[in-house]
Design a protein around this motif. Structure first.
Motif, mmCIF file in Angstrom:
data_model
loop_
_atom_site.group_PDB
_atom_site.id
_atom_site.type_symbol
_atom_site.label_atom_id
_atom_site.label_comp_id
_atom_site.label_asym_id
_atom_site.label_seq_id
_atom_site.Cartn_x
_atom_site.Cartn_y
_atom_site.Cartn_z
ATOM 1 N N LEU A 1 22.721 31.004 30.339
ATOM 2 C CA LEU A 1 23.810 31.808 29.762
ATOM 3 C C LEU A 1 24.473 32.648 30.849
ATOM 4 N N ALA A 2 23.650 33.218 31.723
ATOM 5 C CA ALA A 2 24.199 34.005 32.830
ATOM 6 C C ALA A 2 25.019 33.130 33.770
ATOM 7 N N ASP A 3 24.558 31.919 34.008
ATOM 8 C CA ASP A 3 25.298 31.009 34.886
ATOM 9 C C ASP A 3 26.683 30.690 34.316
ATOM 10 N N ILE A 4 26.761 30.490 33.008
ATOM 11 C CA ILE A 4 28.053 30.225 32.370
ATOM 12 C C ILE A 4 28.999 31.405 32.588
ATOM 13 N N CYS A 5 28.486 32.612 32.404
ATOM 14 C CA CYS A 5 29.315 33.809 32.622
ATOM 15 C C CYS A 5 29.778 33.898 34.071
ATOM 16 N N MET A 6 28.868 33.613 35.011
ATOM 17 C CA MET A 6 29.224 33.700 36.427
ATOM 18 C C MET A 6 30.261 32.650 36.809
ATOM 19 N N LEU A 7 30.117 31.443 36.284
ATOM 20 C CA LEU A 7 31.085 30.390 36.610
ATOM 21 C C LEU A 7 32.461 30.716 36.050
ATOM 22 N N MET A 8 32.510 31.243 34.825
ATOM 23 C CA MET A 8 33.793 31.633 34.247
ATOM 24 C C MET A 8 34.432 32.753 35.060
ATOM 25 N N ALA A 9 33.627 33.737 35.467
ATOM 26 C CA ALA A 9 34.152 34.831 36.286
ATOM 27 C C ALA A 9 34.649 34.310 37.634
ATOM 28 N N THR A 10 33.925 33.362 38.208
ATOM 29 C CA THR A 10 34.328 32.801 39.497
ATOM 30 C C THR A 10 35.673 32.099 39.395
ATOM 31 N N VAL A 11 35.848 31.309 38.347
ATOM 32 C CA VAL A 11 37.118 30.610 38.157
ATOM 33 C C VAL A 11 38.270 31.615 38.025
ATOM 34 N N LEU A 12 38.054 32.690 37.283
ATOM 35 C CA LEU A 12 39.103 33.706 37.110
ATOM 36 C C LEU A 12 39.438 34.388 38.434
ATOM 37 N N LEU A 13 38.417 34.744 39.208
ATOM 38 C CA LEU A 13 38.660 35.450 40.467
ATOM 39 C C LEU A 13 39.339 34.542 41.487
ATOM 40 N N VAL A 14 38.901 33.301 41.585
ATOM 41 C CA VAL A 14 39.516 32.376 42.536
ATOM 42 C C VAL A 14 40.956 32.069 42.123
ATOM 43 N N ARG A 15 41.179 31.938 40.827
ATOM 44 C CA ARG A 15 42.544 31.705 40.333
ATOM 45 C C ARG A 15 43.449 32.892 40.644
ATOM 46 N N ALA A 16 42.917 34.101 40.517
ATOM 47 C CA ALA A 16 43.724 35.296 40.771
ATOM 48 C C ALA A 16 44.029 35.466 42.253
ATOM 49 N N ALA A 17 43.070 35.126 43.115
ATOM 50 C CA ALA A 17 43.248 35.349 44.554
ATOM 51 C C ALA A 17 43.783 34.132 45.281
ATOM 52 N N VAL B 1 43.100 40.928 47.637
ATOM 53 C CA VAL B 1 44.080 40.748 46.567
ATOM 54 C C VAL B 1 43.925 41.842 45.523
ATOM 55 N N LEU B 2 42.691 42.212 45.213
ATOM 56 C CA LEU B 2 42.454 43.318 44.288
ATOM 57 C C LEU B 2 43.088 44.600 44.800
ATOM 58 N N ASP B 3 42.921 44.883 46.089
ATOM 59 C CA ASP B 3 43.496 46.090 46.678
ATOM 60 C C ASP B 3 45.025 46.066 46.623
ATOM 61 N N VAL B 4 45.598 44.899 46.864
ATOM 62 C CA VAL B 4 47.061 44.770 46.788
ATOM 63 C C VAL B 4 47.552 45.046 45.375
ATOM 64 N N ARG B 5 46.859 44.532 44.392
ATOM 65 C CA ARG B 5 47.241 44.768 42.999
ATOM 66 C C ARG B 5 47.148 46.247 42.645
ATOM 67 N N LEU B 6 46.103 46.896 43.120
ATOM 68 C CA LEU B 6 45.934 48.313 42.807
ATOM 69 C C LEU B 6 47.032 49.150 43.447
ATOM 70 N N GLN B 7 47.418 48.812 44.653
ATOM 71 C CA GLN B 7 48.484 49.556 45.314
ATOM 72 C C GLN B 7 49.840 49.301 44.663
ATOM 73 N N ALA B 8 50.043 48.101 44.143
ATOM 74 C CA ALA B 8 51.338 47.760 43.545
ATOM 75 C C ALA B 8 51.458 48.246 42.104
ATOM 76 N N ASP B 9 50.426 47.980 41.293
ATOM 77 C CA ASP B 9 50.504 48.273 39.859
ATOM 78 C C ASP B 9 49.530 49.344 39.389
ATOM 79 N N GLY B 10 48.543 49.666 40.207
ATOM 80 C CA GLY B 10 47.529 50.626 39.777
ATOM 81 C C GLY B 10 46.493 50.024 38.848
ATOM 82 N N GLN B 11 46.565 48.702 38.594
ATOM 83 C CA GLN B 11 45.634 48.014 37.707
ATOM 84 C C GLN B 11 45.183 46.711 38.363
ATOM 85 N N PRO B 12 43.937 46.287 38.098
ATOM 86 C CA PRO B 12 43.472 45.024 38.691
ATOM 87 C C PRO B 12 43.995 43.790 37.975
#
Length: 508
Positions: free
Chosen positions: A156-172, A183-194
């Motif tokens: 179950l933990a592996d499923i959560c980690m894989l889903m999180a990985t796909v989201l983070l790689v897609r975002a960056a 990329v997270l830092d750039v978003r925070l400086q631009a919008d103040g939100q991740p």
């Protein structure tokens, strides 16, 4: 050009993995263990060389990875040496050494990898290798059932980690961890939100860590996995379980700006720490007591990360790993220690009023320390929430030997020692992150004050009404594991494993 310490770190998993082939080809027990012993020695030597290089050139390298690799190298050397003696004459030693080296190689990959896909894949493989160690005695039904529960929670933990990985790689747009954080830092400086995708990824990572770290209500496997060899317990409690804390530290910039994930870590970790600490008071078996201690300690570590107390979490991770490895490997001496202490006169139980005075004195010392530092170093901020949590835990030191001056001196020295380690941990992490919401800090401090008062009442009045009502519930583990156990048996019942016949070289 990468620094020498980074290249040496990346070689560590290969050192453990390279020892697998000689173990497979070994034709005697002595030849079976020699590659593992050499690999652990070389791995620790490489970490020391990397540390000297990092200290000499002053480069900004992966200090956290270097520190964790050193911890793993030290634990690996001790556990391999202990296992060699512990399993003397046992069948299946080849299978044990292969699984142990595989686990070490995967754990070393987790702490040294700069790629998120590699990190997650190595963590999944480390769980599968550890499963073979937990089921080393395949003729013991209890070992099979408990390992099966861990297997399901880990998947179950592996499923959560894989889903999180796909989201983070897609975002960056990249799987490199440094790029993701940039990329997270750039978003925070631009919008103040991740962004919703990174917030959801942080929440999924938090859920994965909760499942991997044996937090309530899926904690039962960690408490019941007592059929494995003692060095496996040491490896599990001192090393593999702590990977959850490492993952949180690695992605600290992401968690520090994601309030839902922080809240989940604080609530689940805090409640686990409180309930597990109460259950631990009812246990007599040393290994079961240590297992509940690990459950509580991991809950506290998750709470620290949720509160943004990253320096405290790092110090806690190191201290817990070293302490728990020693505690499990020295568990056999518990009877001798108990007999030794039985010869000494019993220490009188402190009165409730004394315990209440202790917590008041601890608060006073904390206030005085804050005033002293503020006047001496006006620009320096103390980690007040971390010190408040430590003050609650260290308050009984004010009662040591019945001497108030001695107790206050020891209490102050312990807090001062932590402040020194806090500065070192801050240098290792090398990051300035925003604090957690004030409501979470208040909740955490109130939670530990409540635990202190409950334990004080029970210690002062062991035959009182509160102790009589709480003891049956705590002794039963508050019946939290039964629901998860029934669910696992209903969804995917375990199948018994047939004992593995010893092969050539497994016995002397």
């Amino acid at each position: 050009m990468p620094s020498l310490s980074i290249s040496l770190l990346q070689l560590l998993p290969m050192i453990y993995a390279a020892a697998l082939l000689p173990v497979v080809l070994a034709r005697s027990v002595r030849a079976l263990w020699l590659p593992a012993r050499v690999a652990t020695f070389l791995a620790l030597l490489f970490v020391v060389m990397g540390g000297f290089e990092a200290a000499s050139d002053g480069l900004r390298n992966d200090r956290l990875g270097l520190l964790m690799a050193g911890l793993i190298g030290l634990l690996a050397m001790v556990i391999v040496e202990y296992s060699h003696r512990y399993l003397e004459g046992e069948a299946g030693q080849r299978r044990y050494v292969l699984s142990l080296l595989g686990t070490l190689a995967c754990v070393a990959t987790v702490v040294t990898s700069t790629d998120l896909y590699v990190l997650v894949g190595a963590w999944i493989l480390s769980s599968l290798c550890l499963h073979q160690l937990l089921t080393f005695y395949r003729d013991r039904p209890q070992a099979i059932v408990v390992a099966h529960k861990k297997f399901l929670a880990s998947r179950l933990a592996d499923i959560c980690m894989l889903m999180a990985t796909v989201l983070l790689v897609r975002a960056a747009g990249d799987s490199n961890i440094a790029v993701i954080l940039q990329v997270l830092d750039v978003r925070l400086q631009a919008d103040g939100q991740p962004g919703w995708d990174m917030q959801l990824a942080a929440l999924l990572l938090a859920m994965a860590v909760i499942l991997k770290s044996a937090q309530l209500p899926v904690h039962g496997w960690l408490i019941q996995v007592m059929e494995a060899p003692t060095p496996v317990s040491a490896l599990l409690h001192a090393g593999v379980v702590n990977l959850g804390g490492f993952l949180l530290l690695r992605f600290a910039p992401l968690f520090s700006v994601t309030v839902p994930a922080q809240t989940l870590l604080v609530v689940v970790g805090g409640l686990t720490a409180i309930l597990a600490a109460l259950v631990m008071m009812t246990r007599v078996s040393i290994k079961v007591r240590l297992a509940w201690s690990t459950c509580a300690q991991m809950g506290l570590m998750l709470l620290e990360c949720g509160l943004g107390l990253w320096e405290l979490a790092l110090v806690h991770l190191l201290a817990h790993s070293l302490y728990k490895a020693y505690a499990f490997l020295a568990a056999g001496e518990t009877v001798a220690h108990a007999r030794h202490h039985a010869l000494h006169p019993k220490v009188p139980v402190p009165a409730l009023s004394s315990l209440l005075v202790a917590i008041v004195l601890a608060g006073g010392v904390l206030i005085a320390l804050q005033a002293f530092v503020t006047n001496l170093l006006p620009g320096h901020q103390l980690p007040l929430v971390a010190l408040a949590i430590l003050a609650v835990g260290l308050a009984p030191w004010c009662l040591r030997r019945g001497q108030l001056g001695y107790g206050l001196l020891m209490f102050g020295l312990l807090l001062g020692t932590y402040l020194l380690w806090h500065e070192i941990a801050g240098w290792i992490l090398a990051q300035q992150l925003s604090p957690a919401p004030a409501a979470l800090n208040i909740f955490a401090v109130a939670l530990f004050l409540t635990l202190y008062l409950i334990q004080a009442q029970i210690l002062a009045n062991p035959a009182g009404a509160l102790a009589k009502r709480l003891y049956p519930l705590a002794f039963a583990g508050f019946s939290l594991d039964e629901h998860f156990t029934r669910l696992t048996f209903r969804v995917w019942p375990p199948r018994p494993l047939h004992p593995v016949a010893p092969t050539h070289g497994d016995r002397q």
